[in-house]
Design a protein around this motif. Structure first.
Motif, PDB file in Angstrom:
ATOM      1  N   ALA A   4       0.860  -1.180   0.000  1.00 23.11           N
ATOM      2  CA  ALA A   4       0.000   0.000   0.000  1.00 23.11           C
ATOM      3  C   ALA A   4       0.893   1.226   0.000  1.00 23.11           C
ATOM      4  O   ALA A   4       2.120   1.098   0.171  1.00 23.11           O
ATOM      5  CB  ALA A   4      -0.907  -0.018   1.243  1.00 23.11           C
ATOM      6  N   PRO A   5       0.343   2.440  -0.192  1.00 24.62           N
ATOM      7  CA  PRO A   5       1.183   3.633  -0.147  1.00 24.62           C
ATOM      8  C   PRO A   5       2.073   3.639   1.096  1.00 24.62           C
ATOM      9  O   PRO A   5       1.621   3.392   2.203  1.00 24.62           O
ATOM     10  CB  PRO A   5       0.157   4.771  -0.111  1.00 24.62           C
ATOM     11  CG  PRO A   5      -0.990   4.235  -0.907  1.00 24.62           C
ATOM     12  CD  PRO A   5      -1.059   2.773  -0.539  1.00 24.62           C
ATOM     13  N   SER A  12       4.091   2.826  -6.724  1.00 27.22           N
ATOM     14  CA  SER A  12       3.046   3.667  -7.293  1.00 27.22           C
ATOM     15  C   SER A  12       1.864   2.773  -7.637  1.00 27.22           C
ATOM     16  O   SER A  12       2.002   1.544  -7.710  1.00 27.22           O
ATOM     17  CB  SER A  12       3.548   4.388  -8.548  1.00 27.22           C
ATOM     18  OG  SER A  12       3.564   3.491  -9.655  1.00 27.22           O
ATOM     19  N   PRO A  13       0.680   3.373  -7.878  1.00 26.99           N
ATOM     20  CA  PRO A  13      -0.456   2.544  -8.294  1.00 26.99           C
ATOM     21  C   PRO A  13      -0.167   1.728  -9.553  1.00 26.99           C
ATOM     22  O   PRO A  13      -0.759   0.662  -9.753  1.00 26.99           O
ATOM     23  CB  PRO A  13      -1.567   3.578  -8.536  1.00 26.99           C
ATOM     24  CG  PRO A  13      -1.219   4.727  -7.649  1.00 26.99           C
ATOM     25  CD  PRO A  13       0.287   4.783  -7.679  1.00 26.99           C
ATOM     26  N   ASN A  14       0.754   2.218 -10.394  1.00 29.37           N
ATOM     27  CA  ASN A  14       1.067   1.501 -11.631  1.00 29.37           C
ATOM     28  C   ASN A  14       1.665   0.120 -11.385  1.00 29.37           C
ATOM     29  O   ASN A  14       1.678  -0.726 -12.282  1.00 29.37           O
ATOM     30  CB  ASN A  14       2.011   2.336 -12.505  1.00 29.37           C
ATOM     31  CG  ASN A  14       1.301   3.513 -13.143  1.00 29.37           C
ATOM     32  OD1 ASN A  14       0.087   3.491 -13.336  1.00 29.37           O
ATOM     33  ND2 ASN A  14       2.041   4.554 -13.454  1.00 29.37           N
ATOM     34  N   ASP A  15       2.175  -0.099 -10.157  1.00 28.01           N
ATOM     35  CA  ASP A  15       2.631  -1.444  -9.816  1.00 28.01           C
ATOM     36  C   ASP A  15       1.523  -2.463 -10.053  1.00 28.01           C
ATOM     37  O   ASP A  15       1.781  -3.605 -10.447  1.00 28.01           O
ATOM     38  CB  ASP A  15       3.056  -1.522  -8.347  1.00 28.01           C
ATOM     39  CG  ASP A  15       4.442  -0.944  -8.105  1.00 28.01           C
ATOM     40  OD1 ASP A  15       5.117  -0.586  -9.089  1.00 28.01           O
ATOM     41  OD2 ASP A  15       4.841  -0.852  -6.933  1.00 28.01           O
ATOM     42  N   ILE A  36     -12.035   1.815  -3.418  1.00 28.60           N
ATOM     43  CA  ILE A  36     -12.889   0.627  -3.481  1.00 28.60           C
ATOM     44  C   ILE A  36     -13.938   0.767  -4.581  1.00 28.60           C
ATOM     45  O   ILE A  36     -14.244  -0.200  -5.296  1.00 28.60           O
ATOM     46  CB  ILE A  36     -13.559   0.386  -2.110  1.00 28.60           C
ATOM     47  CG1 ILE A  36     -12.500   0.000  -1.073  1.00 28.60           C
ATOM     48  CG2 ILE A  36     -14.627  -0.698  -2.197  1.00 28.60           C
ATOM     49  CD1 ILE A  36     -12.995   0.037   0.361  1.00 28.60           C
ATOM     50  N   ASP A  37     -14.457   1.974  -4.773  1.00 24.77           N
ATOM     51  CA  ASP A  37     -15.519   2.201  -5.758  1.00 24.77           C
ATOM     52  C   ASP A  37     -14.987   2.460  -7.166  1.00 24.77           C
ATOM     53  O   ASP A  37     -15.628   2.082  -8.155  1.00 24.77           O
ATOM     54  CB  ASP A  37     -16.383   3.401  -5.335  1.00 24.77           C
ATOM     55  CG  ASP A  37     -17.190   3.133  -4.077  1.00 24.77           C
ATOM     56  OD1 ASP A  37     -17.391   1.938  -3.749  1.00 24.77           O
ATOM     57  OD2 ASP A  37     -17.591   4.101  -3.410  1.00 24.77           O
ATOM     58  N   GLN A  38     -13.800   3.100  -7.270  1.00 23.01           N
ATOM     59  CA  GLN A  38     -13.319   3.542  -8.572  1.00 23.01           C
ATOM     60  C   GLN A  38     -12.012   2.866  -9.011  1.00 23.01           C
ATOM     61  O   GLN A  38     -11.604   3.017 -10.159  1.00 23.01           O
ATOM     62  CB  GLN A  38     -13.105   5.063  -8.555  1.00 23.01           C
ATOM     63  CG  GLN A  38     -14.360   5.851  -8.231  1.00 23.01           C
ATOM     64  CD  GLN A  38     -14.095   7.344  -8.107  1.00 23.01           C
ATOM     65  OE1 GLN A  38     -13.074   7.849  -8.590  1.00 23.01           O
ATOM     66  NE2 GLN A  38     -14.993   8.054  -7.451  1.00 23.01           N
ATOM     67  N   GLY A  39     -11.381   2.132  -8.117  1.00 16.49           N
ATOM     68  CA  GLY A  39     -10.105   1.512  -8.435  1.00 16.49           C
ATOM     69  C   GLY A  39      -8.951   2.269  -7.821  1.00 16.49           C
ATOM     70  O   GLY A  39      -9.085   3.420  -7.394  1.00 16.49           O
ATOM     71  N   VAL A  40      -7.796   1.634  -7.765  1.00 18.09           N
ATOM     72  CA  VAL A  40      -6.613   2.204  -7.124  1.00 18.09           C
ATOM     73  C   VAL A  40      -5.919   3.160  -8.089  1.00 18.09           C
ATOM     74  O   VAL A  40      -5.570   2.781  -9.216  1.00 18.09           O
ATOM     75  CB  VAL A  40      -5.637   1.087  -6.699  1.00 18.09           C
ATOM     76  CG1 VAL A  40      -4.374   1.688  -6.094  1.00 18.09           C
ATOM     77  CG2 VAL A  40      -6.308   0.140  -5.716  1.00 18.09           C
ATOM     78  N   GLY A  41      -5.716   4.405  -7.621  1.00 18.31           N
ATOM     79  CA  GLY A  41      -5.106   5.408  -8.488  1.00 18.31           C
ATOM     80  C   GLY A  41      -5.932   5.574  -9.750  1.00 18.31           C
ATOM     81  O   GLY A  41      -7.147   5.639  -9.710  1.00 18.31           O
ATOM     82  N   GLY A  42      -5.294   5.601 -10.889  1.00 12.10           N
ATOM     83  CA  GLY A  42      -6.028   5.672 -12.151  1.00 12.10           C
ATOM     84  C   GLY A  42      -5.978   4.369 -12.911  1.00 12.10           C
ATOM     85  O   GLY A  42      -6.171   4.343 -14.133  1.00 12.10           O
ATOM     86  N   THR A  43      -5.739   3.259 -12.208  1.00 10.83           N
ATOM     87  CA  THR A  43      -5.489   1.981 -12.880  1.00 10.83           C
ATOM     88  C   THR A  43      -6.763   1.255 -13.300  1.00 10.83           C
ATOM     89  O   THR A  43      -6.718   0.403 -14.177  1.00 10.83           O
ATOM     90  CB  THR A  43      -4.695   1.037 -11.957  1.00 10.83           C
ATOM     91  OG1 THR A  43      -5.503   0.735 -10.791  1.00 10.83           O
ATOM     92  CG2 THR A  43      -3.379   1.677 -11.530  1.00 10.83           C
ATOM     93  N   ILE A  92      -4.487 -12.869  -7.756  1.00 11.37           N
ATOM     94  CA  ILE A  92      -3.833 -11.921  -6.861  1.00 11.37           C
ATOM     95  C   ILE A  92      -4.846 -10.872  -6.415  1.00 11.37           C
ATOM     96  O   ILE A  92      -5.477 -10.210  -7.238  1.00 11.37           O
ATOM     97  CB  ILE A  92      -2.620 -11.246  -7.534  1.00 11.37           C
ATOM     98  CG1 ILE A  92      -1.600 -12.309  -7.980  1.00 11.37           C
ATOM     99  CG2 ILE A  92      -1.966 -10.259  -6.571  1.00 11.37           C
ATOM    100  CD1 ILE A  92      -0.372 -11.737  -8.679  1.00 11.37           C
ATOM    101  N   VAL A  93      -5.007 -10.762  -5.106  1.00  8.87           N
ATOM    102  CA  VAL A  93      -5.933  -9.792  -4.513  1.00  8.87           C
ATOM    103  C   VAL A  93      -5.121  -8.583  -4.075  1.00  8.87           C
ATOM    104  O   VAL A  93      -4.181  -8.705  -3.285  1.00  8.87           O
ATOM    105  CB  VAL A  93      -6.670 -10.403  -3.307  1.00  8.87           C
ATOM    106  CG1 VAL A  93      -7.563  -9.357  -2.641  1.00  8.87           C
ATOM    107  CG2 VAL A  93      -7.490 -11.619  -3.739  1.00  8.87           C
ATOM    108  N   ALA A  94      -5.456  -7.398  -4.596  1.00 13.00           N
ATOM    109  CA  ALA A  94      -4.746  -6.164  -4.252  1.00 13.00           C
ATOM    110  C   ALA A  94      -5.381  -5.506  -3.039  1.00 13.00           C
ATOM    111  O   ALA A  94      -6.521  -5.787  -2.675  1.00 13.00           O
ATOM    112  CB  ALA A  94      -4.763  -5.203  -5.433  1.00 13.00           C
ATOM    113  N   SER A  95      -4.610  -4.608  -2.414  1.00  6.03           N
ATOM    114  CA  SER A  95      -5.074  -3.919  -1.214  1.00  6.03           C
ATOM    115  C   SER A  95      -5.164  -2.416  -1.442  1.00  6.03           C
ATOM    116  O   SER A  95      -4.356  -1.835  -2.151  1.00  6.03           O
ATOM    117  CB  SER A  95      -4.114  -4.178  -0.045  1.00  6.03           C
ATOM    118  OG  SER A  95      -3.982  -5.550   0.224  1.00  6.03           O
ATOM    119  N   THR A  96      -6.155  -1.810  -0.817  1.00  8.74           N
ATOM    120  CA  THR A  96      -6.152  -0.368  -0.612  1.00  8.74           C
ATOM    121  C   THR A  96      -5.689  -0.128   0.812  1.00  8.74           C
ATOM    122  O   THR A  96      -5.509  -1.065   1.581  1.00  8.74           O
ATOM    123  CB  THR A  96      -7.544   0.243  -0.828  1.00  8.74           C
ATOM    124  OG1 THR A  96      -7.453   1.675  -0.672  1.00  8.74           O
ATOM    125  CG2 THR A  96      -8.570  -0.309   0.145  1.00  8.74           C
ATOM    126  N   GLY A  97      -5.462   1.132   1.170  1.00  8.45           N
ATOM    127  CA  GLY A  97      -5.070   1.432   2.537  1.00  8.45           C
ATOM    128  C   GLY A  97      -3.706   2.078   2.627  1.00  8.45           C
ATOM    129  O   GLY A  97      -3.175   2.600   1.650  1.00  8.45           O
TER     130      GLY A  97
END
Length: 363
Positions: A97-98, A103-106, A153-160, A121-126
Protein backbone atom coordinates in the motif's frame (compact mmCIF):
# COMPACT_ATOMS: atom_id res chain seq x y z
CA UNK A 1 -12.02 -9.23 -6.03
CA UNK A 2 -8.73 -9.93 -7.82
CA UNK A 3 -6.57 -7.68 -9.99
CA UNK A 4 -8.15 -9.41 -12.99
CA UNK A 5 -11.70 -8.97 -11.72
CA UNK A 6 -14.13 -10.80 -9.43
CA UNK A 7 -14.10 -14.55 -8.92
CA UNK A 8 -16.21 -16.93 -6.84
CA UNK A 9 -14.70 -17.53 -3.36
CA UNK A 10 -14.40 -21.26 -4.05
CA UNK A 11 -11.99 -20.46 -6.90
CA UNK A 12 -9.36 -19.10 -4.51
CA UNK A 13 -7.98 -22.49 -3.53
CA UNK A 14 -4.59 -22.70 -1.75
CA UNK A 15 -4.04 -19.12 -0.60
CA UNK A 16 -1.16 -17.18 0.92
CA UNK A 17 -2.81 -14.36 2.85
CA UNK A 18 0.19 -12.03 3.13
CA UNK A 19 2.60 -11.33 0.27
CA UNK A 20 4.33 -8.58 -1.67
CA UNK A 21 4.85 -9.00 -5.40
CA UNK A 22 6.04 -5.53 -6.43
CA UNK A 23 6.92 -3.23 -3.56
CA UNK A 24 9.43 -0.77 -2.15
CA UNK A 25 10.21 -1.32 1.54
CA UNK A 26 13.28 0.94 1.55
CA UNK A 27 11.45 3.18 4.04
CA UNK A 28 12.27 0.55 6.67
CA UNK A 29 15.56 2.45 6.98
CA UNK A 30 13.54 5.13 8.80
CA UNK A 31 11.85 2.70 11.20
CA UNK A 32 11.88 3.89 14.80
CA UNK A 33 14.22 1.65 16.78
CA UNK A 34 13.45 1.13 20.45
CA UNK A 35 16.77 -0.47 21.30
CA UNK A 36 20.22 -1.12 19.86
CA UNK A 37 22.46 -4.14 20.37
CA UNK A 38 25.52 -3.56 18.21
CA UNK A 39 26.05 -0.99 15.43
CA UNK A 40 26.41 -2.27 11.91
CA UNK A 41 30.03 -2.53 10.75
CA UNK A 42 29.26 -3.82 7.27
CA UNK A 43 31.02 -2.03 4.46
CA UNK A 44 28.08 -1.72 2.08
CA UNK A 45 26.84 1.27 0.17
CA UNK A 46 23.15 2.04 -0.26
CA UNK A 47 23.44 1.67 -4.01
CA UNK A 48 25.05 -1.79 -3.81
CA UNK A 49 23.04 -4.55 -5.48
CA UNK A 50 22.26 -7.85 -3.78
CA UNK A 51 24.96 -10.31 -4.87
CA UNK A 52 26.32 -13.54 -3.43
CA UNK A 53 29.28 -11.75 -1.86
CA UNK A 54 27.14 -9.44 0.28
CA UNK A 55 24.20 -11.74 0.92
CA UNK A 56 25.45 -12.70 4.38
CA UNK A 57 25.88 -9.06 5.40
CA UNK A 58 22.34 -8.28 4.28
CA UNK A 59 21.02 -11.32 6.12
CA UNK A 60 22.00 -9.55 9.34
CA UNK A 61 20.81 -6.07 8.33
CA UNK A 62 18.45 -6.09 5.37
CA UNK A 63 18.24 -2.30 4.94
CA UNK A 64 21.92 -1.80 4.02
CA UNK A 65 21.03 -2.13 0.32
CA UNK A 66 18.17 -0.25 -1.29
CA UNK A 67 18.14 -2.83 -4.07
CA UNK A 68 17.45 -5.58 -1.54
CA UNK A 69 14.42 -3.72 -0.20
CA UNK A 70 12.80 -3.31 -3.61
CA UNK A 71 10.84 -5.92 -5.52
CA UNK A 72 10.98 -4.04 -8.81
CA UNK A 73 11.80 -6.59 -11.52
CA UNK A 74 8.57 -7.70 -13.20
CA UNK A 75 10.22 -10.53 -15.11
CA UNK A 76 11.86 -11.91 -11.98
CA UNK A 77 8.69 -11.67 -9.91
CA UNK A 78 6.68 -13.36 -12.66
CA UNK A 79 9.05 -16.32 -12.34
CA UNK A 80 8.74 -16.22 -8.53
CA UNK A 81 4.92 -16.22 -8.61
CA UNK A 82 5.03 -18.92 -11.28
CA UNK A 83 6.92 -21.18 -8.87
CA UNK A 84 4.17 -20.63 -6.28
CA UNK A 85 1.73 -21.92 -8.91
CA UNK A 86 3.99 -24.87 -9.75
CA UNK A 87 3.99 -25.92 -6.08
CA UNK A 88 0.19 -25.98 -5.95
CA UNK A 89 -0.49 -22.37 -4.96
CA UNK A 90 -3.62 -20.74 -6.34
CA UNK A 91 -4.00 -17.28 -4.80
CA UNK A 92 -2.02 -14.48 -3.16
CA UNK A 93 -3.15 -11.47 -1.14
CA UNK A 94 -0.80 -8.63 -2.12
CA UNK A 95 -0.69 -6.30 0.89
CA UNK A 96 1.50 -3.47 -0.43
CA UNK A 97 0.00 0.00 0.00
CA UNK A 98 1.18 3.63 -0.15
CA UNK A 99 4.34 3.81 1.91
CA UNK A 100 5.63 0.47 0.61
CA UNK A 101 4.11 0.52 -2.89
CA UNK A 102 6.15 2.35 -5.52
CA UNK A 103 3.05 3.67 -7.29
CA UNK A 104 -0.46 2.54 -8.29
CA UNK A 105 1.07 1.50 -11.63
CA UNK A 106 2.63 -1.44 -9.82
CA UNK A 107 -0.84 -2.98 -9.94
CA UNK A 108 -0.86 -2.87 -13.75
CA UNK A 109 2.30 -4.97 -13.76
CA UNK A 110 0.91 -7.24 -11.04
CA UNK A 111 -2.16 -7.83 -13.20
CA UNK A 112 0.14 -8.91 -16.03
CA UNK A 113 1.92 -11.28 -13.62
CA UNK A 114 -1.43 -12.75 -12.59
CA UNK A 115 -2.45 -13.22 -16.21
CA UNK A 116 0.83 -14.90 -17.15
CA UNK A 117 1.02 -17.23 -14.15
CA UNK A 118 -2.65 -18.04 -13.58
CA UNK A 119 -2.36 -17.06 -9.90
CA UNK A 120 -5.28 -15.07 -8.47
CA UNK A 121 -3.83 -11.92 -6.86
CA UNK A 122 -5.93 -9.79 -4.51
CA UNK A 123 -4.75 -6.16 -4.25
CA UNK A 124 -5.07 -3.92 -1.21
CA UNK A 125 -6.15 -0.37 -0.61
CA UNK A 126 -5.07 1.43 2.54
CA UNK A 127 -1.83 2.66 4.09
CA UNK A 128 1.23 1.19 5.79
CA UNK A 129 2.82 2.52 9.02
CA UNK A 130 2.63 6.29 9.36
CA UNK A 131 6.38 6.98 9.08
CA UNK A 132 6.19 5.65 5.50
CA UNK A 133 3.19 7.73 4.38
CA UNK A 134 3.64 10.05 1.41
CA UNK A 135 3.00 13.70 2.34
CA UNK A 136 -0.43 13.62 0.66
CA UNK A 137 -1.88 11.46 3.45
CA UNK A 138 -0.24 13.06 6.48
CA UNK A 139 -2.82 15.77 7.18
CA UNK A 140 -5.94 13.72 6.47
CA UNK A 141 -8.78 13.60 8.98
CA UNK A 142 -10.84 10.57 9.93
CA UNK A 143 -13.42 11.60 7.32
CA UNK A 144 -10.77 12.10 4.63
CA UNK A 145 -9.20 8.71 5.30
CA UNK A 146 -12.63 7.14 4.88
CA UNK A 147 -13.22 9.03 1.64
CA UNK A 148 -9.84 7.89 0.28
CA UNK A 149 -10.60 4.24 1.00
CA UNK A 150 -14.14 4.41 -0.44
CA UNK A 151 -12.88 6.12 -3.60
CA UNK A 152 -10.36 3.35 -4.27
CA UNK A 153 -12.89 0.63 -3.48
CA UNK A 154 -15.52 2.20 -5.76
CA UNK A 155 -13.32 3.54 -8.57
CA UNK A 156 -10.10 1.51 -8.44
CA UNK A 157 -6.61 2.20 -7.12
CA UNK A 158 -5.11 5.41 -8.49
CA UNK A 159 -6.03 5.67 -12.15
CA UNK A 160 -5.49 1.98 -12.88
CA UNK A 161 -9.09 0.80 -12.91
CA UNK A 162 -7.95 -2.15 -10.76
CA UNK A 163 -10.17 -2.71 -7.74
CA UNK A 164 -8.87 -3.74 -4.32
CA UNK A 165 -10.27 -6.76 -2.53
CA UNK A 166 -8.74 -6.01 0.85
CA UNK A 167 -7.84 -3.11 3.18
CA UNK A 168 -4.34 -2.69 4.68
CA UNK A 169 -3.32 -0.93 7.88
CA UNK A 170 -0.21 -1.05 10.05
CA UNK A 171 0.75 -0.19 13.59
CA UNK A 172 4.32 0.32 14.78
CA UNK A 173 4.44 3.54 16.84
CA UNK A 174 1.42 5.42 18.19
CA UNK A 175 0.36 8.77 16.77
CA UNK A 176 -3.03 10.45 16.78
CA UNK A 177 -2.98 10.44 12.97
CA UNK A 178 -2.50 6.67 12.88
CA UNK A 179 -5.27 6.21 15.43
CA UNK A 180 -7.63 8.14 13.13
CA UNK A 181 -6.61 5.98 10.18
CA UNK A 182 -7.16 2.73 12.09
CA UNK A 183 -10.65 3.91 13.05
CA UNK A 184 -11.41 4.86 9.45
CA UNK A 185 -10.10 1.57 8.06
CA UNK A 186 -12.24 -0.40 10.52
CA UNK A 187 -15.30 1.71 9.69
CA UNK A 188 -14.90 1.31 5.92
CA UNK A 189 -14.23 -2.41 6.31
CA UNK A 190 -17.52 -2.81 8.15
CA UNK A 191 -19.31 -0.54 5.69
CA UNK A 192 -18.09 -2.25 2.50
CA UNK A 193 -17.53 -5.84 3.62
CA UNK A 194 -13.86 -5.82 2.62
CA UNK A 195 -11.61 -7.56 5.12
CA UNK A 196 -8.97 -5.57 6.99
CA UNK A 197 -5.41 -6.71 7.70
CA UNK A 198 -3.38 -4.91 10.37
CA UNK A 199 0.42 -5.23 10.39
CA UNK A 200 1.79 -5.42 13.94
CA UNK A 201 5.38 -4.23 14.14
CA UNK A 202 8.28 -5.47 16.27
CA UNK A 203 8.70 -4.74 19.97
CA UNK A 204 5.00 -4.18 20.71
CA UNK A 205 3.87 -4.69 24.27
CA UNK A 206 0.58 -6.35 25.11
CA UNK A 207 -0.77 -3.07 26.45
CA UNK A 208 0.14 -1.32 23.19
CA UNK A 209 -1.83 -3.91 21.24
CA UNK A 210 -4.85 -3.57 23.53
CA UNK A 211 -4.84 0.22 23.83
CA UNK A 212 -3.37 1.50 20.56
CA UNK A 213 -4.63 -1.14 18.12
CA UNK A 214 -7.74 -2.82 19.50
CA UNK A 215 -9.33 0.31 20.97
CA UNK A 216 -9.17 2.42 17.75
CA UNK A 217 -10.41 -0.57 15.74
CA UNK A 218 -13.30 -1.01 18.19
CA UNK A 219 -14.21 2.67 18.04
CA UNK A 220 -14.32 2.33 14.26
CA UNK A 221 -16.85 -0.49 14.50
CA UNK A 222 -14.34 -3.23 13.71
CA UNK A 223 -15.76 -6.66 12.87
CA UNK A 224 -13.21 -9.03 14.46
CA UNK A 225 -14.21 -11.96 12.24
CA UNK A 226 -13.17 -9.91 9.19
CA UNK A 227 -10.06 -8.38 10.76
CA UNK A 228 -6.65 -10.05 10.45
CA UNK A 229 -3.83 -9.25 12.87
CA UNK A 230 -0.58 -10.28 11.21
CA UNK A 231 2.97 -11.18 12.29
CA UNK A 232 1.51 -12.51 15.54
CA UNK A 233 4.56 -14.68 16.25
CA UNK A 234 6.14 -11.40 17.44
CA UNK A 235 3.65 -11.43 20.30
CA UNK A 236 4.88 -14.84 21.51
CA UNK A 237 8.06 -13.29 22.89
CA UNK A 238 10.89 -10.96 21.93
CA UNK A 239 13.84 -13.01 20.66
CA UNK A 240 16.47 -10.65 22.06
CA UNK A 241 19.97 -11.81 21.13
CA UNK A 242 21.33 -10.47 24.42
CA UNK A 243 18.73 -12.23 26.55
CA UNK A 244 18.99 -15.50 24.63
CA UNK A 245 22.78 -15.49 25.07
CA UNK A 246 22.60 -14.61 28.77
CA UNK A 247 19.81 -17.10 29.55
CA UNK A 248 20.82 -20.29 27.75
CA UNK A 249 18.00 -22.76 27.30
CA UNK A 250 15.26 -20.17 27.83
CA UNK A 251 13.25 -19.25 24.76
CA UNK A 252 10.28 -16.96 25.52
CA UNK A 253 6.95 -18.46 24.54
CA UNK A 254 3.57 -17.06 25.58
CA UNK A 255 0.37 -17.42 23.55
CA UNK A 256 -2.03 -16.07 26.17
CA UNK A 257 -2.59 -12.85 24.21
CA UNK A 258 -3.25 -14.92 21.09
CA UNK A 259 -6.00 -16.81 22.92
CA UNK A 260 -7.43 -13.50 24.11
CA UNK A 261 -7.54 -12.12 20.57
CA UNK A 262 -8.98 -15.33 19.12
CA UNK A 263 -11.68 -15.44 21.79
CA UNK A 264 -12.63 -11.91 20.75
CA UNK A 265 -13.16 -13.28 17.22
CA UNK A 266 -10.08 -11.91 15.43
CA UNK A 267 -8.19 -13.75 12.67
CA UNK A 268 -4.48 -14.28 13.35
CA UNK A 269 -1.89 -14.45 10.58
CA UNK A 270 1.45 -16.17 11.20
CA UNK A 271 3.95 -14.66 8.79
CA UNK A 272 6.68 -14.67 7.50
CA UNK A 273 7.72 -18.24 6.86
CA UNK A 274 11.08 -19.01 5.28
CA UNK A 275 12.49 -15.61 6.30
CA UNK A 276 16.10 -16.10 7.38
CA UNK A 277 17.21 -12.56 8.28
CA UNK A 278 17.78 -11.22 11.77
CA UNK A 279 18.41 -7.62 12.82
CA UNK A 280 21.71 -7.42 14.67
CA UNK A 281 21.70 -3.62 15.15
CA UNK A 282 18.25 -3.92 16.76
CA UNK A 283 19.40 -6.93 18.74
CA UNK A 284 16.60 -9.18 17.48
CA UNK A 285 17.25 -12.74 16.34
CA UNK A 286 15.24 -13.98 13.38
CA UNK A 287 12.09 -15.94 14.18
CA UNK A 288 12.80 -19.42 12.79
CA UNK A 289 10.02 -21.44 11.26
CA UNK A 290 10.13 -24.01 14.08
CA UNK A 291 9.37 -21.24 16.60
CA UNK A 292 6.47 -19.87 14.55
CA UNK A 293 5.13 -23.39 14.02
CA UNK A 294 5.23 -24.05 17.77
CA UNK A 295 2.68 -21.29 18.36
CA UNK A 296 0.66 -22.16 15.30
CA UNK A 297 0.38 -25.85 16.14
CA UNK A 298 -0.44 -25.13 19.79
CA UNK A 299 -3.39 -22.95 18.80
CA UNK A 300 -4.60 -25.46 16.21
CA UNK A 301 -4.60 -28.16 18.89
CA UNK A 302 -6.71 -25.86 21.06
CA UNK A 303 -9.34 -25.69 18.32
CA UNK A 304 -8.60 -22.33 16.70
CA UNK A 305 -7.83 -23.53 13.14
CA UNK A 306 -10.90 -21.70 11.82
CA UNK A 307 -9.34 -18.34 12.78
CA UNK A 308 -5.79 -18.75 11.47
CA UNK A 309 -4.17 -17.86 8.13
CA UNK A 310 -0.54 -17.84 7.02
CA UNK A 311 1.78 -16.29 4.42
CA UNK A 312 5.37 -16.26 3.19
CA UNK A 313 5.59 -12.43 3.31
CA UNK A 314 8.27 -12.04 0.64
CA UNK A 315 9.31 -8.37 0.80
CA UNK A 316 13.06 -8.37 0.02
CA UNK A 317 15.12 -9.69 -2.87
CA UNK A 318 17.03 -11.67 -0.23
CA UNK A 319 13.83 -13.66 0.40
CA UNK A 320 13.20 -14.52 -3.25
CA UNK A 321 14.35 -17.76 -4.86
CA UNK A 322 16.51 -15.76 -7.25
CA UNK A 323 18.01 -13.96 -4.27
CA UNK A 324 18.93 -17.26 -2.62
CA UNK A 325 15.84 -17.47 -0.39
CA UNK A 326 12.68 -19.57 -0.21
CA UNK A 327 10.44 -17.29 -2.26
CA UNK A 328 6.75 -18.12 -2.30
CA UNK A 329 7.41 -21.88 -2.18
CA UNK A 330 7.92 -22.29 1.56
CA UNK A 331 4.27 -22.83 2.47
CA UNK A 332 3.71 -25.78 0.15
CA UNK A 333 7.23 -27.22 0.33
CA UNK A 334 7.77 -27.08 4.08
CA UNK A 335 5.06 -25.53 6.27
CA UNK A 336 2.15 -27.73 5.22
CA UNK A 337 4.25 -30.95 5.34
CA UNK A 338 5.53 -29.88 8.78
CA UNK A 339 1.97 -29.37 10.03
CA UNK A 340 1.07 -32.84 8.82
CA UNK A 341 4.18 -34.31 10.47
CA UNK A 342 3.10 -32.71 13.75
CA UNK A 343 -0.31 -34.36 13.56
CA UNK A 344 -2.41 -31.49 12.23
CA UNK A 345 -5.36 -32.95 10.33
CA UNK A 346 -6.00 -32.46 6.62
CA UNK A 347 -9.27 -30.82 7.62
CA UNK A 348 -7.53 -28.17 9.74
CA UNK A 349 -4.93 -27.55 7.03
CA UNK A 350 -7.74 -27.05 4.52
CA UNK A 351 -9.34 -24.52 6.85
CA UNK A 352 -6.11 -22.52 7.12
CA UNK A 353 -5.08 -22.66 3.47
CA UNK A 354 -8.42 -22.72 1.63
CA UNK A 355 -11.61 -22.24 3.64
CA UNK A 356 -10.58 -19.36 5.91
CA UNK A 357 -9.22 -17.19 3.07
CA UNK A 358 -12.34 -17.84 0.95
CA UNK A 359 -14.61 -16.84 3.84
CA UNK A 360 -12.60 -13.78 4.87
CA UNK A 361 -12.10 -12.36 1.35
CA UNK A 362 -15.70 -12.83 0.22
CA UNK A 363 -17.80 -9.65 0.35
Amino acid sequence: MTVCGPIAPEQLGFTSMHEHVLSDCSMFRNRTRKSCFIPSRRNLKLEDKLVLENRSALRHNIVLSLDNMRLDDKQMMTAEVGEFKDRGGDSIVEVSAPGIRSSPNDLLAIRQIAERTGVHIVASTGLYAEYTWPAYYRDMSFEQFGAFLRREIDQGVGGTGIFPGHIKAAYEVYTKQLEDYLRAAAFVSGETGLSLQVHLGPDLTRDEVRQNVLQPLSRGGCIPERTILCHVQLLMGVLSIEQLVNNPGHVPFDISLHRELLDMGFILSFTPFGFEADDEPLGIAHYPDWYILSGLVSLIREGYAGQIVIGNDVFTKLATRRGGGEGYTRLADSVVPSLKKCGVSDNDIKKIMVENPARILAF
